[in-house]
Design a protein around this motif. Structure first.
Motif, mmCIF file in Angstrom:
data_model
loop_
_atom_site.group_PDB
_atom_site.id
_atom_site.type_symbol
_atom_site.label_atom_id
_atom_site.label_comp_id
_atom_site.label_asym_id
_atom_site.label_seq_id
_atom_site.Cartn_x
_atom_site.Cartn_y
_atom_site.Cartn_z
ATOM 1 N N PRO A 81 0.485 11.156 -6.657
ATOM 2 C CA PRO A 81 1.702 11.335 -5.851
ATOM 3 C C PRO A 81 1.788 12.723 -5.231
ATOM 4 C CG PRO A 81 2.219 10.128 -7.848
ATOM 5 C CD PRO A 81 0.781 10.540 -7.971
ATOM 6 N N LEU A 82 2.239 12.779 -3.994
ATOM 7 C CA LEU A 82 2.328 14.035 -3.249
ATOM 8 C C LEU A 82 3.236 15.022 -3.966
ATOM 9 C CD1 LEU A 82 1.667 15.542 -0.570
ATOM 10 C CD2 LEU A 82 3.762 14.527 0.362
ATOM 11 N N SER A 83 2.778 16.270 -4.065
ATOM 12 C CA SER A 83 3.570 17.336 -4.675
ATOM 13 C C SER A 83 3.147 18.655 -4.043
ATOM 14 C CB SER A 83 3.346 17.384 -6.199
ATOM 15 O OG SER A 83 2.013 17.781 -6.489
ATOM 16 N N TRP A 84 3.871 19.724 -4.397
ATOM 17 C CA TRP A 84 3.544 21.039 -3.862
ATOM 18 C C TRP A 84 2.170 21.512 -4.314
ATOM 19 C CZ3 TRP A 84 5.920 22.922 0.115
ATOM 20 C CH2 TRP A 84 7.240 22.584 0.367
ATOM 21 N N ASP A 85 1.662 20.967 -5.388
ATOM 22 C CA ASP A 85 0.329 21.358 -5.852
ATOM 23 C C ASP A 85 -0.760 20.938 -4.869
ATOM 24 O OD1 ASP A 85 1.441 22.400 -8.147
ATOM 25 O OD2 ASP A 85 1.187 20.547 -9.303
ATOM 26 N N ALA A 86 -0.444 20.022 -3.960
ATOM 27 C CA ALA A 86 -1.441 19.518 -3.013
ATOM 28 C C ALA A 86 -1.451 20.287 -1.700
ATOM 29 C CB ALA A 86 -1.195 18.038 -2.735
ATOM 30 N N VAL A 87 -0.632 21.343 -1.578
ATOM 31 C CA VAL A 87 -0.549 22.073 -0.308
ATOM 32 C C VAL A 87 -1.906 22.643 0.084
ATOM 33 C CG1 VAL A 87 0.426 24.113 0.811
ATOM 34 C CG2 VAL A 87 1.896 22.585 -0.510
ATOM 35 N N ASP A 88 -2.631 23.238 -0.873
ATOM 36 C CA ASP A 88 -3.936 23.809 -0.528
ATOM 37 C C ASP A 88 -4.914 22.738 -0.086
ATOM 38 O OD1 ASP A 88 -3.960 22.715 -3.046
ATOM 39 O OD2 ASP A 88 -5.354 24.186 -3.882
ATOM 40 N N ASP A 89 -4.830 21.538 -0.665
ATOM 41 C CA ASP A 89 -5.699 20.448 -0.219
ATOM 42 C C ASP A 89 -5.373 20.047 1.222
ATOM 43 O OD1 ASP A 89 -7.117 20.142 -2.640
ATOM 44 O OD2 ASP A 89 -5.474 18.977 -3.490
ATOM 45 N N LEU A 90 -4.092 19.975 1.553
ATOM 46 C CA LEU A 90 -3.690 19.551 2.881
ATOM 47 C C LEU A 90 -4.088 20.563 3.950
ATOM 48 C CD1 LEU A 90 -0.103 18.164 2.137
ATOM 49 C CD2 LEU A 90 -2.213 16.872 2.425
ATOM 50 N N THR A 106 -0.494 3.001 -2.525
ATOM 51 C CA THR A 106 -0.922 1.610 -2.687
ATOM 52 C C THR A 106 -0.842 1.236 -4.162
ATOM 53 O OG1 THR A 106 -3.259 2.220 -3.007
ATOM 54 C CG2 THR A 106 -2.520 1.789 -0.744
ATOM 55 N N ILE A 107 -0.837 -0.061 -4.424
ATOM 56 C CA ILE A 107 -1.030 -0.573 -5.777
ATOM 57 C C ILE A 107 -2.168 -1.579 -5.717
ATOM 58 C CG2 ILE A 107 1.286 -0.152 -6.665
ATOM 59 C CD1 ILE A 107 2.063 -2.950 -5.907
ATOM 60 N N ASP A 108 -2.871 -1.737 -6.808
ATOM 61 C CA ASP A 108 -4.071 -2.565 -6.764
ATOM 62 C C ASP A 108 -4.232 -3.371 -8.046
ATOM 63 O OD1 ASP A 108 -6.047 -0.871 -8.644
ATOM 64 O OD2 ASP A 108 -4.934 0.515 -7.369
ATOM 65 N N ALA A 109 -4.978 -4.438 -7.916
ATOM 66 C CA ALA A 109 -5.347 -5.293 -9.046
ATOM 67 C C ALA A 109 -6.815 -5.653 -8.891
ATOM 68 C CB ALA A 109 -4.487 -6.555 -9.080
ATOM 69 N N ALA A 110 -7.456 -6.045 -9.986
ATOM 70 C CA ALA A 110 -8.885 -6.319 -9.938
ATOM 71 C C ALA A 110 -9.255 -7.491 -10.842
ATOM 72 C CB ALA A 110 -9.674 -5.073 -10.357
ATOM 73 N N PHE A 111 -10.335 -8.167 -10.470
ATOM 74 C CA PHE A 111 -10.943 -9.227 -11.278
ATOM 75 C C PHE A 111 -12.351 -8.792 -11.647
ATOM 76 C CE2 PHE A 111 -8.401 -12.790 -8.968
ATOM 77 C CZ PHE A 111 -7.291 -12.494 -9.739
ATOM 78 N N ASP A 112 -12.706 -8.972 -12.913
ATOM 79 C CA ASP A 112 -14.089 -8.732 -13.333
ATOM 80 C C ASP A 112 -14.938 -9.985 -13.217
ATOM 81 O OD1 ASP A 112 -13.780 -6.074 -13.836
ATOM 82 O OD2 ASP A 112 -13.277 -6.340 -15.960
ATOM 83 N N ARG A 113 -14.298 -11.153 -13.069
ATOM 84 C CA ARG A 113 -15.042 -12.398 -12.916
ATOM 85 C C ARG A 113 -14.227 -13.355 -12.061
ATOM 86 N NH1 ARG A 113 -12.962 -16.528 -15.818
ATOM 87 N NH2 ARG A 113 -11.425 -16.036 -17.456
ATOM 88 N N LEU A 114 -14.934 -14.311 -11.475
ATOM 89 C CA LEU A 114 -14.325 -15.351 -10.662
ATOM 90 C C LEU A 114 -14.949 -16.688 -11.030
ATOM 91 C CD1 LEU A 114 -14.142 -13.662 -7.138
ATOM 92 C CD2 LEU A 114 -12.214 -14.392 -8.533
ATOM 93 N N PRO A 115 -14.301 -17.784 -10.645
ATOM 94 C CA PRO A 115 -14.938 -19.083 -10.887
ATOM 95 C C PRO A 115 -16.338 -19.130 -10.290
ATOM 96 C CG PRO A 115 -12.664 -19.359 -10.193
ATOM 97 C CD PRO A 115 -12.973 -17.914 -10.037
ATOM 98 N N ALA A 116 -17.221 -19.852 -10.931
ATOM 99 C CA ALA A 116 -18.615 -19.920 -10.494
ATOM 100 C C ALA A 116 -18.700 -20.432 -9.067
ATOM 101 C CB ALA A 116 -19.412 -20.821 -11.432
ATOM 102 N N GLY A 117 -19.706 -19.952 -8.337
ATOM 103 C CA GLY A 117 -19.924 -20.387 -6.969
ATOM 104 C C GLY A 117 -20.501 -19.257 -6.145
ATOM 105 N N GLY A 120 -2.016 1.683 -9.742
ATOM 106 C CA GLY A 120 -1.827 2.300 -8.441
ATOM 107 C C GLY A 120 -0.799 3.400 -8.522
ATOM 108 N N SER A 121 -0.367 3.853 -7.349
ATOM 109 C CA SER A 121 0.457 5.051 -7.254
ATOM 110 C C SER A 121 1.951 4.770 -7.143
ATOM 111 C CB SER A 121 0.023 5.873 -6.040
ATOM 112 O OG SER A 121 -0.078 5.055 -4.891
ATOM 113 N N ALA A 122 2.385 3.524 -7.265
ATOM 114 C CA ALA A 122 3.822 3.232 -7.196
ATOM 115 C C ALA A 122 4.548 4.002 -8.305
ATOM 116 C CB ALA A 122 4.059 1.736 -7.357
ATOM 117 N N PRO A 123 5.789 4.481 -8.104
ATOM 118 C CA PRO A 123 6.634 4.260 -6.921
ATOM 119 C C PRO A 123 6.560 5.370 -5.886
ATOM 120 C CG PRO A 123 7.962 5.184 -8.657
ATOM 121 C CD PRO A 123 6.547 5.109 -9.201
ATOM 122 N N ALA A 124 5.466 6.127 -5.809
ATOM 123 C CA ALA A 124 5.340 7.188 -4.820
ATOM 124 C C ALA A 124 5.237 6.588 -3.417
ATOM 125 C CB ALA A 124 4.107 8.033 -5.121
ATOM 126 N N ALA A 125 5.637 7.371 -2.412
ATOM 127 C CA ALA A 125 5.492 6.933 -1.021
ATOM 128 C C ALA A 125 4.184 7.420 -0.427
ATOM 129 C CB ALA A 125 6.667 7.437 -0.190
#
Length: 354
Positions: free
Chosen positions: A123-132, A144-155, A111-116
């Motif tokens: 992460p936000l920077s001056w390079d994103a001004v044209d996008d904004l 945000t930060i994220d985690a993922a599972f490729d599998r879970l217990p059967a069911g 994820g993008s931590a430690p950016a706000a």
């Protein structure tokens, strides 16, 4: 106290009529409530700042400008509280996920931590001004930060959802009812379109302390099977900061608008018309995004059981529609500059309007 309340009147008005006002207040004060007298003084003082005593439209224009400036000031103040808030920590997410599923290893934690704030996940920077400014401001969001599972217990997926809710409660997470959304859309009316046959993604919103988890159980055959997205709750300081900034921004806007109004009241006709056109255009550019965004955001919140309301700037259409806001700000600056130009000062007017 009443002498201090005269500060609500413009300076030249106080100099010309302040003594008379205080004498009148002293005469009626014994028969009126002090609060009522104070409110009347402030109200008449703020109205006097606008000039044009015979016009009612100036009050409406001043109110529109005042509300807009107050809202944008509050939005900026809440943005600052987010900018200086405690950043997300991947270790917190890893600990939360491992406690929920100690028997299933996460295949990804990032994820993008430690950016706000981020734009397109970066992460936000001056390079994103044209996008904004050029149409991609909607990609601006809280980090945000994220985690993922490729599998879970059967069911089955129903069992997976029930098991997730039980694990959340056991770990001290408060959660909302799951939200089911189609994994993809199809064209209505197409004979191949069968909404009932579209697999669904399931989202569960959970909160514990200042941490918020959006847990996505993806449709069968999708990888990853489950994702955890962590964000922070709204900083407590955002509320007092927003209220204080709204009051300061609104009062400042009223005083500035009143100054400009008095400056142009008896100015040259072309300058008056130009200032009015600039003010009107600026308010259209500022309020149109708000009118568009508020119903959309309200509908979005009704459809999904959020633990945290979207930040104020998104309700104001920012930064998705930041270009109209910037153009409106430039127009207001030009209108104030017109008001600052030298203007005729009638010799027979006992009260200066400069």
């Amino acid at each position: 106290m009443h002498r201090w309340l005269l500060l609500s009147y413009p300076r030249d008005y106080r100099r010309a009529r302040g003594a008379e006002i205080l004498e009148t207040v002293a005469d009626i004060a014994p028969t009126r409530r002090r609060l009522r007298v104070a409110v009347n003084l402030i109200g008449h003082g703020l109205r006097a700042r606008l000039g044009r005593p015979a016009g009612r439209g100036v009050v409406a224009w001043a109110t529109i400008v005042t509300l807009a400036c107050g809202l944008f000031a509050a939005s900026f103040a809440t943005w600052l509280t987010w900018a200086v808030s405690e950043p997300l920590d991947r270790a917190d997410l890893a600990a939360a996920v491992s406690r929920l599923y100690p028997d299933v290893p996460a295949t990804h934690i990032g994820g993008s931590a430690p950016a706000a704030f981020v734009v397109y996940g970066t992460p936000l920077s001056w390079d994103a001004v044209d996008d904004l400014l050029l149409g991609d401001g909607g990609e601006y969001s809280l980090a945000t930060i994220d985690a993922a599972f490729d599998r879970l217990p059967a069911g089955s997926r129903a069992q997976t959802l029930t098991d997730l809710q039980q694990r959340l409660r056991a770990a001290g997470w408060e959660h909302r009812e799951p939200v089911h959304t189609g994994a993809y859309d199809c064209v209505p009316g197409d004979p191949r379109c069968d909404p009932a046959g579209i697999p669904s993604d399931i989202t569960v919103y959970a909160m514990r302390g200042d941490d918020i988890l959006d847990i996505h159980i993806h449709a069968p055959g999708t990888s990853p099977v489950m994702e955890f997205v962590m964000t922070r709750s709204t900083p407590w300081s955002a509320y007092p900061a927003g209220v204080a900034a709204f009051l300061v921004g609104a009062l400042g806007a009223w005083c500035l608008f009143g100054w400009a109004s008095r400056r142009t009241e008896r100015g040259h006709r072309p300058a008056r018309l130009s200032a009015a056109l600039l003010y009107g255009s600026a308010m259209f550019l500022w309020w149109a995004p708000i009118v568009i965004s508020v119903p959309f955001m309200a509908s979005h919140h009704r459809a999904e059981p959020h633990f945290r309301w979207h930040p104020l700037w998104e309700w104001l259409g920012q930064p998705a529609l930041s270009l109209p806001f910037l153009l409106g700000g430039l127009m207001l600056t030009a209108a104030v500059a017109l008001a600052a130009l030298p203007h005729p000062r009638p010799a027979d007017n006992p009260v200066a309007h400069g």
